[in-house]
Design a protein around this motif. Sequence first.
Motif, short mmCIF file in Angstrom:
data_model
loop_
_atom_site.label_atom_id
_atom_site.label_comp_id
_atom_site.label_asym_id
_atom_site.label_seq_id
_atom_site.Cartn_x
_atom_site.Cartn_y
_atom_site.Cartn_z
N UNK A 41 8.36 -3.01 -15.79
CA UNK A 41 7.21 -2.51 -14.93
C UNK A 41 7.85 -1.29 -14.01
N UNK A 42 7.61 -0.01 -14.31
CA UNK A 42 8.19 1.05 -13.33
C UNK A 42 7.09 1.88 -12.74
N UNK A 45 7.02 7.72 -10.19
CA UNK A 45 8.21 8.38 -9.52
C UNK A 45 9.44 7.54 -9.66
N UNK A 46 9.57 6.38 -10.14
CA UNK A 46 10.80 5.66 -10.31
C UNK A 46 11.49 5.70 -11.68
N UNK A 47 12.56 5.46 -11.70
CA UNK A 47 13.60 5.34 -12.54
C UNK A 47 14.35 4.14 -12.67
N UNK A 48 14.40 3.40 -13.70
CA UNK A 48 14.97 1.95 -13.94
C UNK A 48 16.39 2.56 -13.98
N UNK A 105 5.88 -1.68 -20.03
CA UNK A 105 6.30 -1.70 -21.47
C UNK A 105 6.84 -3.13 -21.72
N UNK A 106 6.69 -3.52 -23.05
CA UNK A 106 7.47 -5.02 -23.32
C UNK A 106 8.73 -4.56 -24.46
N UNK A 107 9.43 -5.29 -24.56
CA UNK A 107 10.72 -4.93 -25.24
C UNK A 107 11.42 -6.35 -25.89
#
Length: 120
Positions: A41-42, A45-48, A105-107
């Motif tokens: 979950x992002x 405005x955020x970046x992992x 997202x799922x991965x």
Amino acid sequence: MTSTQTLPYVVREEDATLFYEGPEICREFLRNEAMWFGTSLVNPGDTGAVDPGHEGAWEVFYCVSGEGFIDDGENEYLLKKGDALAVPPSVPHRIHNRGTEPVFMVWAGGPGDAPASPAK
């Protein structure tokens, strides 16, 4: 659990391994010698953080809600709800959210037991 498990089993959200890749909230539900599976979950405005990739293992991202970009250090790929991205072995990647709602997202990847991020 291992891939030799013979019965289905439920992994509750609260039992998944919780970790952070920068501001990216990750939960890993399964990791064994065959595969791994989790969610990210992002928020807007955020970046992992950069995941360095997985030697010898593919990873697939599926956008459940929102929209986000995944970059590989050279290219960006926009994923909207219902889109998937296949990341080849050893390719670094990270999720960006430039939208106004969280991206979820799922991965999954495999073969499993590939080197994980340090927090995993």
